[in-house]
Design a protein around this motif. Structure first.
Motif, PDB file in Angstrom:
ATOM      1  N   VAL A  26      97.428  49.030  22.601  1.00 22.60           N
ATOM      2  CA  VAL A  26      98.870  48.778  22.603  1.00 22.60           C
ATOM      3  C   VAL A  26      99.420  49.029  21.198  1.00 22.60           C
ATOM      4  O   VAL A  26      98.884  48.525  20.221  1.00 22.60           O
ATOM      5  CB  VAL A  26      99.166  47.325  23.036  1.00 22.60           C
ATOM      6  N   PRO A  27     100.496  49.816  21.067  1.00 19.36           N
ATOM      7  CA  PRO A  27     101.079  50.045  19.741  1.00 19.36           C
ATOM      8  C   PRO A  27     101.636  48.746  19.152  1.00 19.36           C
ATOM      9  O   PRO A  27     102.061  47.857  19.887  1.00 19.36           O
ATOM     10  CB  PRO A  27     102.221  51.034  19.995  1.00 19.36           C
ATOM     11  N   PRO A  28     101.639  48.635  17.825  1.00 21.76           N
ATOM     12  CA  PRO A  28     102.103  47.393  17.191  1.00 21.76           C
ATOM     13  C   PRO A  28     103.538  46.996  17.563  1.00 21.76           C
ATOM     14  O   PRO A  28     103.854  45.820  17.628  1.00 21.76           O
ATOM     15  CB  PRO A  28     102.003  47.683  15.698  1.00 21.76           C
ATOM     16  N   THR A  29     104.395  47.978  17.823  1.00 18.09           N
ATOM     17  CA  THR A  29     105.779  47.636  18.162  1.00 18.09           C
ATOM     18  C   THR A  29     105.896  46.965  19.525  1.00 18.09           C
ATOM     19  O   THR A  29     106.852  46.246  19.774  1.00 18.09           O
ATOM     20  CB  THR A  29     106.667  48.895  18.158  1.00 18.09           C
ATOM     21  N   LEU A  30     104.940  47.192  20.403  1.00 18.44           N
ATOM     22  CA  LEU A  30     104.980  46.582  21.737  1.00 18.44           C
ATOM     23  C   LEU A  30     104.115  45.335  21.847  1.00 18.44           C
ATOM     24  O   LEU A  30     104.179  44.619  22.837  1.00 18.44           O
ATOM     25  CB  LEU A  30     104.519  47.585  22.794  1.00 18.44           C
ATOM     26  N   HIS A  31     103.301  45.070  20.844  1.00 17.40           N
ATOM     27  CA  HIS A  31     102.337  43.972  20.951  1.00 17.40           C
ATOM     28  C   HIS A  31     103.023  42.618  21.100  1.00 17.40           C
ATOM     29  O   HIS A  31     102.693  41.834  21.986  1.00 17.40           O
ATOM     30  CB  HIS A  31     101.407  43.968  19.736  1.00 17.40           C
ATOM     31  N   THR A  32     104.000  42.328  20.261  1.00 18.39           N
ATOM     32  CA  THR A  32     104.645  41.023  20.305  1.00 18.39           C
ATOM     33  C   THR A  32     105.396  40.789  21.614  1.00 18.39           C
ATOM     34  O   THR A  32     105.235  39.726  22.220  1.00 18.39           O
ATOM     35  CB  THR A  32     105.576  40.841  19.097  1.00 18.39           C
ATOM     36  N   PRO A  33     106.210  41.752  22.099  1.00 17.00           N
ATOM     37  CA  PRO A  33     106.880  41.484  23.383  1.00 17.00           C
ATOM     38  C   PRO A  33     105.916  41.303  24.551  1.00 17.00           C
ATOM     39  O   PRO A  33     106.113  40.428  25.384  1.00 17.00           O
ATOM     40  CB  PRO A  33     107.751  42.720  23.610  1.00 17.00           C
ATOM     41  N   LEU A  34     104.863  42.093  24.575  1.00 18.88           N
ATOM     42  CA  LEU A  34     103.905  41.969  25.675  1.00 18.88           C
ATOM     43  C   LEU A  34     103.154  40.642  25.617  1.00 18.88           C
ATOM     44  O   LEU A  34     102.945  39.982  26.630  1.00 18.88           O
ATOM     45  CB  LEU A  34     102.918  43.134  25.663  1.00 18.88           C
ATOM     46  N   MET A  35     102.756  40.250  24.431  1.00 17.30           N
ATOM     47  CA  MET A  35     101.995  39.013  24.302  1.00 17.30           C
ATOM     48  C   MET A  35     102.858  37.790  24.553  1.00 17.30           C
ATOM     49  O   MET A  35     102.404  36.813  25.143  1.00 17.30           O
ATOM     50  CB  MET A  35     101.325  38.925  22.928  1.00 17.30           C
ATOM     51  N   SER A  36     104.108  37.818  24.113  1.00 18.55           N
ATOM     52  CA  SER A  36     104.956  36.651  24.359  1.00 18.55           C
ATOM     53  C   SER A  36     105.257  36.528  25.848  1.00 18.55           C
ATOM     54  O   SER A  36     105.283  35.420  26.389  1.00 18.55           O
ATOM     55  CB  SER A  36     106.248  36.749  23.554  1.00 18.55           C
ATOM     56  N   GLY A  37     105.455  37.650  26.506  1.00 18.59           N
ATOM     57  CA  GLY A  37     105.650  37.599  27.955  1.00 18.59           C
ATOM     58  C   GLY A  37     104.408  37.127  28.684  1.00 18.59           C
ATOM     59  O   GLY A  37     104.489  36.339  29.626  1.00 18.59           O
ATOM     60  N   ALA A  38     103.253  37.582  28.244  1.00 15.27           N
ATOM     61  CA  ALA A  38     101.995  37.158  28.868  1.00 15.27           C
ATOM     62  C   ALA A  38     101.757  35.670  28.647  1.00 15.27           C
ATOM     63  O   ALA A  38     101.268  34.972  29.542  1.00 15.27           O
ATOM     64  CB  ALA A  38     100.834  37.971  28.316  1.00 15.27           C
ATOM     65  N   ASN A  39     102.098  35.172  27.472  1.00 17.55           N
ATOM     66  CA  ASN A  39     101.935  33.741  27.212  1.00 17.55           C
ATOM     67  C   ASN A  39     102.862  32.923  28.098  1.00 17.55           C
ATOM     68  O   ASN A  39     102.478  31.865  28.593  1.00 17.55           O
ATOM     69  CB  ASN A  39     102.212  33.428  25.745  1.00 17.55           C
ATOM     70  N   ALA A  40     104.069  33.394  28.282  1.00 15.02           N
ATOM     71  CA  ALA A  40     105.007  32.660  29.130  1.00 15.02           C
ATOM     72  C   ALA A  40     104.552  32.689  30.589  1.00 15.02           C
ATOM     73  O   ALA A  40     104.671  31.691  31.298  1.00 15.02           O
ATOM     74  CB  ALA A  40     106.399  33.260  28.992  1.00 15.02           C
ATOM     75  N   ILE A  41     104.026  33.809  31.028  1.00 15.18           N
ATOM     76  CA  ILE A  41     103.575  33.930  32.409  1.00 15.18           C
ATOM     77  C   ILE A  41     102.292  33.129  32.645  1.00 15.18           C
ATOM     78  O   ILE A  41     102.001  32.718  33.762  1.00 15.18           O
ATOM     79  CB  ILE A  41     103.380  35.414  32.774  1.00 15.18           C
ATOM     80  N   SER A  42     101.549  32.847  31.591  1.00 16.48           N
ATOM     81  CA  SER A  42     100.275  32.157  31.763  1.00 16.48           C
ATOM     82  C   SER A  42     100.456  30.689  32.131  1.00 16.48           C
ATOM     83  O   SER A  42      99.504  29.922  32.058  1.00 16.48           O
ATOM     84  CB  SER A  42      99.411  32.286  30.508  1.00 16.48           C
ATOM     85  N   GLY A  43     101.636  30.319  32.545  1.00 15.87           N
ATOM     86  CA  GLY A  43     101.863  28.962  33.014  1.00 15.87           C
ATOM     87  C   GLY A  43     101.011  28.621  34.227  1.00 15.87           C
ATOM     88  O   GLY A  43     100.791  27.446  34.513  1.00 15.87           O
TER      89      GLY A  43
END
Length: 94
Positions: A26-43
């Motif tokens: 994953v390119p660095p520019t997309l890493h933060t949005p993808l990870m924050s979304g994944a963390n939120a979905i990991s509920g």
């Protein structure tokens, strides 16, 4: 018993390798949005942890389930906070 544990360890190690390969691509520019979304979905992790911690007895699975609830909650809240902060960056300036 030991066979099921060994299969579980194999799946866990394979998931670690696959996850590492996916994240490193994953390119660095997309890493933060993808990870924050994944963390939120990991509920959903919280639901599994609550099921593991539901027994009234103090057992190892109950303690691990309680610990999993705490860590999953921190993960979900952090994901929402990062996502909110990123979305605020794209909002209108006051």
């Amino acid at each position: 018993m030991m066979g099921a544990l060994l299969v579980g360890v194999y799946v866990f190690v394979l998931a670690m390798f696959v996850g590492f390969e996916v994240i490193t691509k994953v390119p660095p520019t997309l890493h933060t949005p993808l990870m924050s979304g994944a963390n939120a979905i990991s509920g959903i992790t919280i639901v599994g942890a609550l099921i593991a911690a539901k027994s009234g007895d103090v057992t190892l699975s109950g303690l691990l389930g309680c610990l999993a609830v705490v860590f999953a909650t921190i993960n979900v809240v952090g994901g929402f906070l990062v996502t909110h902060r990123m979305l605020k960056m794209f909002g209108r300036r006051k």
